[in-house]
Design a protein around this motif. Structure first.
Motif, PDB file in Angstrom:
ATOM      1  N   PRO A  49       0.531  -1.210   0.242  1.00 30.86           N
ATOM      2  CA  PRO A  49       0.293  -0.219   0.311  1.00 30.86           C
ATOM      3  C   PRO A  49       0.457   1.375  -0.319  1.00 30.86           C
ATOM      4  O   PRO A  49       0.079   2.106  -0.579  1.00 30.86           O
ATOM      5  CB  PRO A  49      -0.835  -0.085   1.410  1.00 30.86           C
ATOM      6  CG  PRO A  49       0.291  -1.056   1.875  1.00 30.86           C
ATOM      7  CD  PRO A  49       0.479  -1.425   1.507  1.00 30.86           C
TER       8      PRO A  49
ATOM      9  N   GLY B 280      -4.929  11.679   5.450  1.00 25.02           N
ATOM     10  CA  GLY B 280      -4.228  10.133   5.560  1.00 25.02           C
ATOM     11  C   GLY B 280      -3.234  10.144   6.924  1.00 25.02           C
ATOM     12  O   GLY B 280      -3.264   9.008   7.707  1.00 25.02           O
TER      13      GLY B 280
ATOM     14  N   SER C 117      -6.152   4.962  13.672  1.00 24.40           N
ATOM     15  CA  SER C 117      -5.688   3.760  13.149  1.00 24.40           C
ATOM     16  C   SER C 117      -5.728   2.132  14.199  1.00 24.40           C
ATOM     17  O   SER C 117      -4.513   1.856  15.255  1.00 24.40           O
ATOM     18  CB  SER C 117      -3.605   3.307  12.977  1.00 24.40           C
ATOM     19  OG  SER C 117      -3.757   4.854  12.395  1.00 24.40           O
TER      20      SER C 117
ATOM     21  N   PRO D  46      -4.975  -3.838   9.390  1.00 29.33           N
ATOM     22  CA  PRO D  46      -5.854  -3.444   7.914  1.00 29.33           C
ATOM     23  C   PRO D  46      -6.068  -1.949   8.516  1.00 29.33           C
ATOM     24  O   PRO D  46      -6.269  -1.510   6.815  1.00 29.33           O
ATOM     25  CB  PRO D  46      -6.594  -4.350   8.221  1.00 29.33           C
ATOM     26  CG  PRO D  46      -6.193  -5.806   8.952  1.00 29.33           C
ATOM     27  CD  PRO D  46      -5.287  -4.548  10.700  1.00 29.33           C
ATOM     28  N   VAL D  47      -6.617  -1.675   8.653  1.00 26.08           N
ATOM     29  CA  VAL D  47      -7.139  -0.135   8.935  1.00 26.08           C
ATOM     30  C   VAL D  47      -5.978   0.683   8.835  1.00 26.08           C
ATOM     31  O   VAL D  47      -5.281   1.991   8.236  1.00 26.08           O
ATOM     32  CB  VAL D  47      -8.119  -0.022  10.175  1.00 26.08           C
ATOM     33  CG1 VAL D  47      -7.907   1.693  10.789  1.00 26.08           C
ATOM     34  CG2 VAL D  47      -9.092  -0.194  10.204  1.00 26.08           C
TER      35      VAL D  47
ATOM     36  N   VAL E 250      -5.083   0.859   5.414  1.00 28.47           N
ATOM     37  CA  VAL E 250      -5.750   2.159   4.341  1.00 28.47           C
ATOM     38  C   VAL E 250      -5.213   3.331   4.832  1.00 28.47           C
ATOM     39  O   VAL E 250      -5.508   4.056   3.691  1.00 28.47           O
ATOM     40  CB  VAL E 250      -7.465   1.945   5.340  1.00 28.47           C
ATOM     41  CG1 VAL E 250      -8.519   2.909   3.856  1.00 28.47           C
ATOM     42  CG2 VAL E 250      -7.878   0.383   4.873  1.00 28.47           C
ATOM     43  N   TRP E 251      -5.498   4.071   6.094  1.00 32.64           N
ATOM     44  CA  TRP E 251      -4.957   5.248   6.214  1.00 32.64           C
ATOM     45  C   TRP E 251      -3.637   5.433   5.420  1.00 32.64           C
ATOM     46  O   TRP E 251      -3.435   6.362   4.874  1.00 32.64           O
ATOM     47  CB  TRP E 251      -4.599   5.828   6.906  1.00 32.64           C
ATOM     48  CG  TRP E 251      -5.789   5.782   8.223  1.00 32.64           C
ATOM     49  CD1 TRP E 251      -6.014   4.695   9.940  1.00 32.64           C
ATOM     50  CD2 TRP E 251      -7.025   5.372   7.721  1.00 32.64           C
ATOM     51  NE1 TRP E 251      -6.975   5.174   9.616  1.00 32.64           N
ATOM     52  CE2 TRP E 251      -7.991   5.221   8.986  1.00 32.64           C
ATOM     53  CE3 TRP E 251      -7.631   5.890   6.774  1.00 32.64           C
ATOM     54  CZ2 TRP E 251      -9.193   5.500   8.838  1.00 32.64           C
ATOM     55  CZ3 TRP E 251      -9.302   5.842   6.648  1.00 32.64           C
ATOM     56  CH2 TRP E 251     -10.018   5.621   7.885  1.00 32.64           C
TER      57      TRP E 251
ATOM     58  N   PHE F  31      -2.059   4.255   2.843  1.00 32.60           N
ATOM     59  CA  PHE F  31      -2.301   4.139   1.672  1.00 32.60           C
ATOM     60  C   PHE F  31      -2.962   5.333   0.740  1.00 32.60           C
ATOM     61  O   PHE F  31      -2.166   6.302  -0.588  1.00 32.60           O
ATOM     62  CB  PHE F  31      -3.571   2.666   0.948  1.00 32.60           C
ATOM     63  CG  PHE F  31      -3.508   2.828  -0.810  1.00 32.60           C
ATOM     64  CD1 PHE F  31      -3.239   2.503  -1.485  1.00 32.60           C
ATOM     65  CD2 PHE F  31      -4.605   3.601  -0.932  1.00 32.60           C
ATOM     66  CE1 PHE F  31      -3.372   2.467  -2.802  1.00 32.60           C
ATOM     67  CE2 PHE F  31      -5.006   3.933  -3.015  1.00 32.60           C
ATOM     68  CZ  PHE F  31      -4.031   3.466  -3.610  1.00 32.60           C
ATOM     69  N   ALA F  32      -3.826   5.494   1.633  1.00 31.27           N
ATOM     70  CA  ALA F  32      -3.858   7.485   1.459  1.00 31.27           C
ATOM     71  C   ALA F  32      -3.240   8.473   1.393  1.00 31.27           C
ATOM     72  O   ALA F  32      -2.776   8.926   0.451  1.00 31.27           O
ATOM     73  CB  ALA F  32      -5.708   7.817   2.213  1.00 31.27           C
TER      74      ALA F  32
ATOM     75  N   SER G  28      -0.560   8.419  -1.932  1.00 29.24           N
ATOM     76  CA  SER G  28      -1.764   8.403  -2.784  1.00 29.24           C
ATOM     77  C   SER G  28      -1.172   9.341  -2.474  1.00 29.24           C
ATOM     78  O   SER G  28      -0.571  11.007  -3.904  1.00 29.24           O
ATOM     79  CB  SER G  28      -2.298   8.163  -2.482  1.00 29.24           C
ATOM     80  OG  SER G  28      -2.951   6.462  -3.034  1.00 29.24           O
TER      81      SER G  28
END
Length: 255
Positions: free
Chosen positions: A134, A168, A176, A180-181, A184-185, A187-188, A191
């Motif tokens: 990620p 993010g 967090s 897994p959560v 996600v953060w 990844f944001a 990005s």
């Protein structure tokens, strides 16, 4: 030499040509008389075109009104350029500050993220390797993200990227609740990071004069590196003397 008159009478003469007087003489280039004759011929041909009207003299008629109009156009152009340069200078100053803040934030995050993950999740070697997916996947997807957001323009997209990074890292630090959560953060955040990096060069060249793109990009790179040094020193002083926590450091990076 023999020749005949119109009446048919024949004549015979003997002519002696003595060139001994030219013995020892040398000639470089065209003979003088021949060169003069050629020059006179060229002058005659050029002047005959003017006299005959075959070729006309090109004359520019420039009146006082033309000069006044040209002066007015020059003044209007200079005023336009002054306003443009003034606007660009203000915009570049804002972008210069944004790049510096980006460098500072990245330095703070890079200095604390690994320690945060180690203390918060006690991640294994496999999890640490899996995190690169990620974290680096946005680098592959950035071309698709940029294509989807093309309507925003480069500068709005840069602002959006910074906002995405800030969101993010705040969510990563404060919400967090599980591994897994956290991914996600992460990844944001990544990005936004990968969206902004290529925009730094493209926007920087928009502010560069002709032939000065390298100099302008060097200024931006220098500001980011200097801010990164300041960020590293801030983390060092904050955790040793100012009571920083991971949450406060992430909030500082987001701001």
């Amino acid at each position: 030499m023999e020749y005949e008159s119109v009446t048919g009478k024949r004549y015979s003469d003997q002519i002696t040509i003595d060139v001994s007087e030219l013995k020892g003489m040398h000639q470089l280039g065209k003979p003088n008389l021949y060169a003069i004759a050629q020059s006179v011929k060229a002058i005659q041909e050029g002047f005959s075109h003017v006299v005959s009207g075959f070729k006309k003299i090109h004359a520019d008629v420039y009146t006082a009104e033309d000069r006044d109009r040209e002066d007015e156009e020059k003044r209007a152009y200079m005023e336009k350029m002054k306003r443009r340069l003034s606007t660009q200078s203000a915009q570049f100053a804002l972008f210069f500050a944004a790049v510096a803040v980006f460098g500072f934030s990245q330095s703070v995050v890079d200095s604390t993220l690994n320690n945060f993950l180690a203390e918060s999740f006690s991640i294994s070697e496999f999890q640490r390797g899996f995190m690169e997916l990620p974290r680096e996947m946005p680098g592959f997807l950035v071309i698709f993200l940029s294509a989807l957001l093309f309507f925003m323009g480069s500068r709005r997209l840069a602002a959006f990227a910074n906002a995405l990074m800030a969101l993010g890292i705040i969510l990563l630090g404060l919400f967090s609740t599980s591994f897994p959560v956290m991914l996600v953060w992460l990844f944001a955040f990544s990005s936004g990071q990968h969206l902004f990096l290529p925009l730094t060069s493209s926007i920087g060249m928009e502010f560069a004069a002709d032939g000065k793109a390298g100099s302008r990009l060097g200024q931006l790179s220098g500001s980011a590196h200097l801010a990164a040094i300041v960020g590293g020193v801030t983390v060092l002083a904050g955790f040793n003397y100012l009571g920083f926590t991971f949450d406060s450091s992430f909030m500082l990076a987001a701001e």
